[in-house]
Design an enzyme around this catalytic site. Sequence first.
Site, mmCIF file in Angstrom:
data_model
loop_
_atom_site.group_PDB
_atom_site.id
_atom_site.type_symbol
_atom_site.label_atom_id
_atom_site.label_comp_id
_atom_site.label_asym_id
_atom_site.label_seq_id
_atom_site.Cartn_x
_atom_site.Cartn_y
_atom_site.Cartn_z
ATOM 1 N N PRO A 10 17.021 -26.499 63.662
ATOM 2 C CA PRO A 10 18.201 -27.116 64.246
ATOM 3 C C PRO A 10 19.345 -26.165 64.563
ATOM 4 C CG PRO A 10 17.879 -27.832 61.962
ATOM 5 C CD PRO A 10 16.649 -27.103 62.369
ATOM 6 N N ASN A 11 19.944 -26.429 65.702
ATOM 7 C CA ASN A 11 21.132 -25.716 66.203
ATOM 8 C C ASN A 11 20.848 -24.295 66.677
ATOM 9 O OD1 ASN A 11 22.987 -27.898 65.699
ATOM 10 N ND2 ASN A 11 22.737 -27.436 63.531
ATOM 11 N N ARG A 18 27.223 -20.290 69.416
ATOM 12 C CA ARG A 18 27.468 -20.880 68.100
ATOM 13 C C ARG A 18 27.965 -19.813 67.129
ATOM 14 N NH1 ARG A 18 22.625 -22.126 63.844
ATOM 15 N NH2 ARG A 18 23.911 -23.276 62.386
ATOM 16 N N TYR A 23 26.300 -15.537 63.779
ATOM 17 C CA TYR A 23 24.930 -15.542 64.293
ATOM 18 C C TYR A 23 24.682 -14.579 65.457
ATOM 19 C CZ TYR A 23 24.596 -19.681 61.386
ATOM 20 O OH TYR A 23 24.602 -20.537 60.317
ATOM 21 N N ASN A 72 12.394 -19.681 61.547
ATOM 22 C CA ASN A 72 13.765 -19.806 61.064
ATOM 23 C C ASN A 72 14.028 -21.301 60.943
ATOM 24 O OD1 ASN A 72 16.446 -19.960 60.518
ATOM 25 N ND2 ASN A 72 17.095 -18.487 62.081
ATOM 26 N N ALA A 75 19.108 -24.956 58.993
ATOM 27 C CA ALA A 75 19.670 -25.742 57.884
ATOM 28 C C ALA A 75 18.583 -26.365 57.007
ATOM 29 C CB ALA A 75 20.589 -26.827 58.438
ATOM 30 N N HIS A 78 17.357 -25.132 53.408
ATOM 31 C CA HIS A 78 17.999 -25.469 52.142
ATOM 32 C C HIS A 78 17.725 -26.898 51.692
ATOM 33 C CE1 HIS A 78 19.961 -21.836 53.434
ATOM 34 N NE2 HIS A 78 20.482 -22.441 54.478
ATOM 35 N N ASP A 85 6.391 -28.054 52.276
ATOM 36 C CA ASP A 85 5.028 -28.494 51.965
ATOM 37 C C ASP A 85 4.071 -28.204 53.119
ATOM 38 O OD1 ASP A 85 5.850 -29.351 49.502
ATOM 39 O OD2 ASP A 85 5.756 -31.497 49.949
ATOM 40 N N GLU A 96 9.717 -15.948 57.025
ATOM 41 C CA GLU A 96 10.967 -16.707 57.170
ATOM 42 C C GLU A 96 12.065 -15.736 57.599
ATOM 43 O OE1 GLU A 96 12.083 -18.226 53.330
ATOM 44 O OE2 GLU A 96 14.037 -18.936 54.027
ATOM 45 N N HIS A 98 16.209 -15.283 58.797
ATOM 46 C CA HIS A 98 17.572 -15.788 58.964
ATOM 47 C C HIS A 98 18.416 -14.721 59.627
ATOM 48 C CE1 HIS A 98 16.571 -19.234 56.602
ATOM 49 N NE2 HIS A 98 15.993 -18.416 55.739
ATOM 50 N N LEU A 99 19.162 -15.123 60.631
ATOM 51 C CA LEU A 99 20.040 -14.180 61.323
ATOM 52 C C LEU A 99 21.122 -13.678 60.372
ATOM 53 C CD1 LEU A 99 20.178 -16.579 64.277
ATOM 54 C CD2 LEU A 99 19.604 -14.177 64.647
ATOM 55 N N SER A 100 21.733 -14.616 59.658
ATOM 56 C CA SER A 100 22.809 -14.260 58.731
ATOM 57 C C SER A 100 22.206 -13.980 57.354
ATOM 58 C CB SER A 100 23.808 -15.420 58.645
ATOM 59 O OG SER A 100 23.177 -16.575 58.104
ATOM 60 N N ARG A 105 26.655 -16.003 51.810
ATOM 61 C CA ARG A 105 27.428 -17.102 52.403
ATOM 62 C C ARG A 105 27.702 -18.196 51.357
ATOM 63 N NH1 ARG A 105 24.983 -18.901 57.910
ATOM 64 N NH2 ARG A 105 27.072 -19.834 58.036
ATOM 65 N N ARG A 109 23.756 -22.261 50.641
ATOM 66 C CA ARG A 109 22.774 -21.523 51.463
ATOM 67 C C ARG A 109 21.979 -20.505 50.647
ATOM 68 N NH1 ARG A 109 24.411 -22.851 56.842
ATOM 69 N NH2 ARG A 109 26.650 -23.149 56.905
HETATM 70 C C1 DQA Z 1 20.308 -19.668 59.417
HETATM 71 C C2 DQA Z 1 21.097 -19.842 58.105
HETATM 72 C C3 DQA Z 1 21.182 -21.306 57.722
HETATM 73 O O1 DQA Z 1 21.922 -21.432 56.502
HETATM 74 C C4 DQA Z 1 21.906 -22.086 58.792
HETATM 75 O O2 DQA Z 1 21.921 -23.462 58.472
HETATM 76 C C5 DQA Z 1 21.343 -21.862 60.149
HETATM 77 C C6 DQA Z 1 20.872 -20.538 60.532
HETATM 78 C C7 DQA Z 1 20.351 -18.210 59.924
HETATM 79 O O3 DQA Z 1 19.559 -17.892 60.796
HETATM 80 O O4 DQA Z 1 21.175 -17.411 59.473
HETATM 81 O O5 DQA Z 1 21.370 -22.755 60.996
HETATM 82 O O6 DQA Z 1 18.950 -20.007 59.194
#
Ligand code: DQA
Length: 145
Positions: A10-11, A18, A23, A72, A75, A78, A85, A96, A98-100, A105, A109
């Site tokens: 998502p997002n 964003r 990010y 990735n 959200a 978490h 599963d 896995e 994550h950009l950040s 944070r 997270r």
């Molecule tokens: C994320 C980190 C997550 O906590 C956040 O909800 C995201 C992006 C990242 O790529 O840093 O949407 O997965």
Amino acid sequence: MAGILVINGPNLDILGKREESVYGKLTIDEINAKLEEKAGKAGKKIEFYQSNHEGDMVDRINGTDAEGILINPAAYTHTSVAIRDALSARDIPVIEVHLSNIYAREEFRHKSLMAPVVTGQISGLGGRGYFLALEALMELIDERK
Ligand code: DQA
């Protein structure tokens, strides 16, 4: 398909627009284009999927015949026992990304429900994390042959 499946949660469809300071500036299309180029050079098939919906992501994981997954979960990292599963059920390498740096944070997270069931995790390297993950995934897939 075989090859590699890249899943963004998502997002991540609004990446680039964003919270740029968190990010980065790259859009998902730009990241995917670079992944496609790198996979192509290595002679690997690659497919991309983005969804803002948990169940759709589960369906995609369950339905794929990919040899490896780069994900990735955003959200859902978490919160989603369902995605964890689904990943756990697959006997293929999963990375896995994550950009950040999720550990630098907000406290909510810091916990990834995915981490215990994936092969490895890259966090905090921005778009570069995807490219490094792809390299690792291709090696892991080849090592299994
Ligand atoms: C994320 C980190 C997550 O906590 C956040 O909800 C995201 C992006 C990242 O790529 O840093 O949407 O997965």
